[in-house]
Design a protein around this motif. Structure first.
Motif, PDB file in Angstrom:
ATOM      1  N   THR A 137      40.646  43.939  34.829  1.00 33.41           N
ATOM      2  CA  THR A 137      40.479  44.328  34.636  1.00 33.41           C
ATOM      3  C   THR A 137      39.213  44.852  33.477  1.00 33.41           C
ATOM      4  O   THR A 137      38.597  43.305  33.519  1.00 33.41           O
ATOM      5  CB  THR A 137      42.011  44.206  33.002  1.00 33.41           C
ATOM      6  N   THR A 138      39.081  45.633  32.298  1.00 33.74           N
ATOM      7  CA  THR A 138      37.701  46.359  31.809  1.00 33.74           C
ATOM      8  C   THR A 138      37.756  46.171  30.486  1.00 33.74           C
ATOM      9  O   THR A 138      38.510  47.028  29.620  1.00 33.74           O
ATOM     10  CB  THR A 138      37.069  47.132  32.373  1.00 33.74           C
ATOM     11  N   GLU A 139      37.934  44.510  30.044  1.00 31.95           N
ATOM     12  CA  GLU A 139      39.085  44.251  29.036  1.00 31.95           C
ATOM     13  C   GLU A 139      38.273  42.912  28.363  1.00 31.95           C
ATOM     14  O   GLU A 139      37.278  42.119  28.966  1.00 31.95           O
ATOM     15  CB  GLU A 139      40.097  43.799  28.561  1.00 31.95           C
ATOM     16  N   GLU A 141      37.752  39.878  24.493  1.00 32.36           N
ATOM     17  CA  GLU A 141      37.533  39.764  23.586  1.00 32.36           C
ATOM     18  C   GLU A 141      37.578  39.979  22.194  1.00 32.36           C
ATOM     19  O   GLU A 141      38.529  39.643  21.208  1.00 32.36           O
ATOM     20  CB  GLU A 141      37.911  38.014  23.578  1.00 32.36           C
ATOM     21  N   ASP A 142      36.910  40.762  22.166  1.00 30.89           N
ATOM     22  CA  ASP A 142      36.487  41.165  20.783  1.00 30.89           C
ATOM     23  C   ASP A 142      36.141  42.561  20.992  1.00 30.89           C
ATOM     24  O   ASP A 142      34.943  43.053  19.856  1.00 30.89           O
ATOM     25  CB  ASP A 142      35.438  40.034  20.280  1.00 30.89           C
ATOM     26  N   ALA A 143      36.513  42.957  22.424  1.00 25.65           N
ATOM     27  CA  ALA A 143      35.499  44.701  21.549  1.00 25.65           C
ATOM     28  C   ALA A 143      36.845  45.397  22.218  1.00 25.65           C
ATOM     29  O   ALA A 143      37.778  44.904  23.136  1.00 25.65           O
ATOM     30  CB  ALA A 143      34.216  44.881  22.753  1.00 25.65           C
ATOM     31  N   GLU A 144      36.592  46.792  22.216  1.00 25.13           N
ATOM     32  CA  GLU A 144      37.969  47.928  22.579  1.00 25.13           C
ATOM     33  C   GLU A 144      37.831  47.767  24.098  1.00 25.13           C
ATOM     34  O   GLU A 144      36.539  48.033  24.883  1.00 25.13           O
ATOM     35  CB  GLU A 144      37.642  48.623  21.904  1.00 25.13           C
ATOM     36  N   PRO A 145      38.805  47.443  25.332  1.00 30.58           N
ATOM     37  CA  PRO A 145      39.396  47.458  26.544  1.00 30.58           C
ATOM     38  C   PRO A 145      38.742  49.592  26.927  1.00 30.58           C
ATOM     39  O   PRO A 145      38.500  50.099  25.973  1.00 30.58           O
ATOM     40  CB  PRO A 145      40.523  47.618  26.501  1.00 30.58           C
ATOM     41  N   VAL A 146      38.411  49.004  28.297  1.00 30.69           N
ATOM     42  CA  VAL A 146      38.565  50.130  29.078  1.00 30.69           C
ATOM     43  C   VAL A 146      39.690  50.687  29.262  1.00 30.69           C
ATOM     44  O   VAL A 146      40.257  50.175  29.802  1.00 30.69           O
ATOM     45  CB  VAL A 146      37.332  50.566  30.256  1.00 30.69           C
ATOM     46  N   ARG A 147      40.004  51.895  28.679  1.00 29.31           N
ATOM     47  CA  ARG A 147      41.583  52.528  29.112  1.00 29.31           C
ATOM     48  C   ARG A 147      41.869  53.266  29.918  1.00 29.31           C
ATOM     49  O   ARG A 147      40.461  54.086  30.373  1.00 29.31           O
ATOM     50  CB  ARG A 147      41.946  52.948  27.578  1.00 29.31           C
ATOM     51  N   ASN A 148      42.616  53.651  30.872  1.00 26.81           N
ATOM     52  CA  ASN A 148      42.922  54.259  32.037  1.00 26.81           C
ATOM     53  C   ASN A 148      43.166  55.514  31.717  1.00 26.81           C
ATOM     54  O   ASN A 148      44.663  55.786  30.747  1.00 26.81           O
ATOM     55  CB  ASN A 148      44.565  53.886  32.971  1.00 26.81           C
ATOM     56  N   ARG A 336      29.496  31.634  24.368  1.00 23.31           N
ATOM     57  CA  ARG A 336      29.836  32.780  24.197  1.00 23.31           C
ATOM     58  C   ARG A 336      30.821  33.415  24.925  1.00 23.31           C
ATOM     59  O   ARG A 336      30.494  34.425  24.831  1.00 23.31           O
ATOM     60  CB  ARG A 336      28.671  33.393  23.221  1.00 23.31           C
ATOM     61  N   THR A 337      30.654  33.164  26.176  1.00 25.42           N
ATOM     62  CA  THR A 337      31.402  33.945  27.315  1.00 25.42           C
ATOM     63  C   THR A 337      32.530  33.523  26.700  1.00 25.42           C
ATOM     64  O   THR A 337      33.316  33.023  26.071  1.00 25.42           O
ATOM     65  CB  THR A 337      30.702  33.083  28.476  1.00 25.42           C
ATOM     66  N   ASP A 338      33.210  34.763  27.619  1.00 27.06           N
ATOM     67  CA  ASP A 338      34.350  34.748  27.302  1.00 27.06           C
ATOM     68  C   ASP A 338      35.622  33.947  28.334  1.00 27.06           C
ATOM     69  O   ASP A 338      35.193  33.212  29.173  1.00 27.06           O
ATOM     70  CB  ASP A 338      35.233  36.188  28.085  1.00 27.06           C
ATOM     71  N   LEU A 394      45.980  41.235  31.397  1.00 26.17           N
ATOM     72  CA  LEU A 394      45.124  40.489  32.161  1.00 26.17           C
ATOM     73  C   LEU A 394      43.848  40.013  31.548  1.00 26.17           C
ATOM     74  O   LEU A 394      42.722  40.174  31.243  1.00 26.17           O
ATOM     75  CB  LEU A 394      44.531  40.812  32.798  1.00 26.17           C
ATOM     76  N   SER A 395      43.640  40.057  29.886  1.00 28.54           N
ATOM     77  CA  SER A 395      42.612  39.981  28.896  1.00 28.54           C
ATOM     78  C   SER A 395      41.585  38.947  28.641  1.00 28.54           C
ATOM     79  O   SER A 395      43.178  38.082  29.374  1.00 28.54           O
ATOM     80  CB  SER A 395      43.361  40.417  27.586  1.00 28.54           C
ATOM     81  N   PRO A 396      40.553  38.685  28.905  1.00 27.47           N
ATOM     82  CA  PRO A 396      40.560  37.697  28.709  1.00 27.47           C
ATOM     83  C   PRO A 396      40.756  36.704  27.263  1.00 27.47           C
ATOM     84  O   PRO A 396      40.161  35.335  27.500  1.00 27.47           O
ATOM     85  CB  PRO A 396      38.698  37.291  29.014  1.00 27.47           C
ATOM     86  N   ALA A 397      41.160  37.258  26.725  1.00 24.02           N
ATOM     87  CA  ALA A 397      41.808  36.361  25.969  1.00 24.02           C
ATOM     88  C   ALA A 397      43.579  35.439  25.332  1.00 24.02           C
ATOM     89  O   ALA A 397      44.064  34.760  24.849  1.00 24.02           O
ATOM     90  CB  ALA A 397      42.404  37.263  24.382  1.00 24.02           C
TER      91      ALA A 397
END
Length: 472
Positions: A137-139, A141-148, A336-338, A394-397
């Motif tokens: 998924t294109t998500e 931790e600290d930025a807006e995800p790409v949405r479907n 600083r990686t997720d 599935l967020s990296p957070a």
């Protein structure tokens, strides 16, 4: 999209120079002089601006050329597109979806970028991907995800999520994608597109992959039509053809030959697909049988430890990026990686002694895979074991132990083709989820069998044309 906006369907189709054309149709209109390449580029840029606030698909905007000079004779001469932001494009920064360094402008085109440009496309910028393409998924931790674009409350898939979102929304007809574990086919499935991962070596390899003990990555595109994907492969072959693979040429439609096709509903690693996904596969089986093919259940003899081995190799890639990150940017800081990158790296460091055995077993996977194809031409399966999840699942957070369990029960089919190097195409199934989201199925073949894959995909598309967002 802000926290106060309701999820919605988003698209950019309108009465402009792009119209409802796919890339082949748009290139033909440009060649006939019905529309100009500059007009098309401007209108595509307007379409991108119209949807970007809701989709967050673009990493870098390039300059819209006032006077594009598309390569004469190129299959996609004048067609606007985007390059995924893990591939160097002269003058634009390459960020790999990571906040761990400050990207710098590329000094030259990557080898695949040159091959892609040879088709005549006009590049408008770069699309977003999750950090280093590790996630389905294109998500962030600290930025807006790409949405479907079909439903903005859901994932667009990954790692080529930005490309898939723009193409599905009608902003551009095609966009660059690449696949190291499903990253073309997963977002294609999530966004109702066609996504073909070519045979290893079908297109030029990127420099990083060639240095690894097992090259998993193949480049390609995501598209709204089978003919666009077929035209891309033909154009890529015109630029460079691998003499070790059978020539492909331009595939233009279904074949009259009848094939023997195996199918599976549950993954080789024992993950059971959800009901909507199983239904999509069984509907496709019925269609293929009605079209005259012989379709039968099959159980590929993949080693039970394949998933653990693939996860170890995946972790090794994260570890190597942590070690060599300063080649990406002088300020690279692996801290600083997720959460996904860190979790993969830390898990690998606990098990690094397994690496030689993992590599041997992964290399041997081709033998079991070949055995599964005895007497068969192709194999049909789900793309994913679950339908497209909501943003955040599935967020990296998400804590790593929970996240990796979710990923492994979601991405249960696609990695095998990356390890073996075989081609695999994702196409939209006839059915959809209750929310109207697409469901994808994949057809995979032996090395060099892209023609069969495209012919079957053409037949499925002709039998029941793929849904489009504009028709909702």
């Amino acid at each position: 999209m802000t926290a106060f906006e309701e999820p919605a369907t988003v698209h950019a189709f309108r009465d402009d120079a792009l119209g409802e054309h796919d890339a082949v149709g748009l290139a033909a209109a440009i060649r006939r002089g019905e529309v100009g390449a500059a007009e098309v580029a401007r209108d595509a840029a307007e379409r991108v601006r119209a949807v970007e606030a809701r989709l967050n698909a673009v990493q870098v905007h390039g300059e819209v050329p006032a006077h594009p000079t598309p390569r004469m004779g190129g299959a996609f001469a004048g067609v606007p597109t985007f390059v995924k932001d893990n591939t160097d494009y002269l003058g634009l920064p390459t960020g790999h979806g990571s906040a761990a360094f400050t990207p710098r402008a590329a000094r030259r085109h990557a080898p695949f970028a040159r091959q892609f440009l040879s088709s005549g496309v006009t590049v408008l910028g770069k699309t977003r991907l999750p950090e280093f393409g590790f996630s389905p998924t294109t998500e962030y931790e600290d930025a807006e995800p790409v949405r479907n674009p079909w439903h903005t409350g859901h994932s667009a898939g990954g790692s080529s999520g930005g490309s898939a979102a723009l193409v599905a929304a009608g902003a551009v007809p095609i966009a660059h994608a690449n696949d190291g574990g499903g990253s073309i086919r997963i977002p294609a499935a999530c966004c109702g597109l066609v996504g073909l991962k070519p045979t290893r070596g079908r297109v030029v390899a990127n420099a990083q992959s060639r240095q690894l003990p097992l090259d998993l990555v193949s480049d390609g595109i995501v598209s709204r039509s089978v003919r666009d994907t077929a035209a891309f492969l033909a154009a890529a072959e015109t630029y460079w053809r691998n003499p070790k693979l059978p020539p492909l040429g331009l595939v233009e439609g279904p074949s009259g030959r009848r094939l023997r096709i195996g199918f599976l509903l549950d993954s080789p690693n024992g993950v059971h697909s959800d009901p909507a996904t199983r239904a999509a596969v069984t509907e496709t089986v019925a269609t293929l049988e009605r079209l005259g093919h012989t379709v039968e259940p099959v159980a590929p003899a993949i080693d039970a430890g394949f998933t653990d081995d693939f996860l170890t190799y995946w972790g090794m890639l994260s570890f190597l990026l942590g070690v060599t990150g300063r080649t990406l940017g002088a300020d690279f800081d692996r801290r600083r990686t997720d959460g996904l990158s860190r979790g993969l790296r830390e898990t690998y460091l606990k098990n690094w002694q397994r690496t030689p055995g993992v590599l041997r077993r992964l290399q041997r996977t081709k033998e079991a895979y070949a055995a599964a194809f005895r007497g068969l031409d192709l194999v049909l399966s789900p793309v994913l074991a679950r339908t497209t999840p909501p943003i955040g699942h599935l967020s990296p957070a998400v804590p790593y132990p929970t996240l990796i369990e979710r990923i492994l029960t979601y991405v249960a089919f696609t990695p095998v083709d990356n390890v073996v190097g075989t081609p695999s195409i994702s196409v939209p199934a006839a059915s959809a989820t209750d929310e109207g989201l697409p469901i994808g199925v994949i057809v995979s073949g032996r090395p060099g069998s892209e023609r069969k894959l495209l012919e079957v995909a053409f037949a499925l598309e002709a039998d029941r044309p793929f849904r489009r967002i504009k028709d909702l």
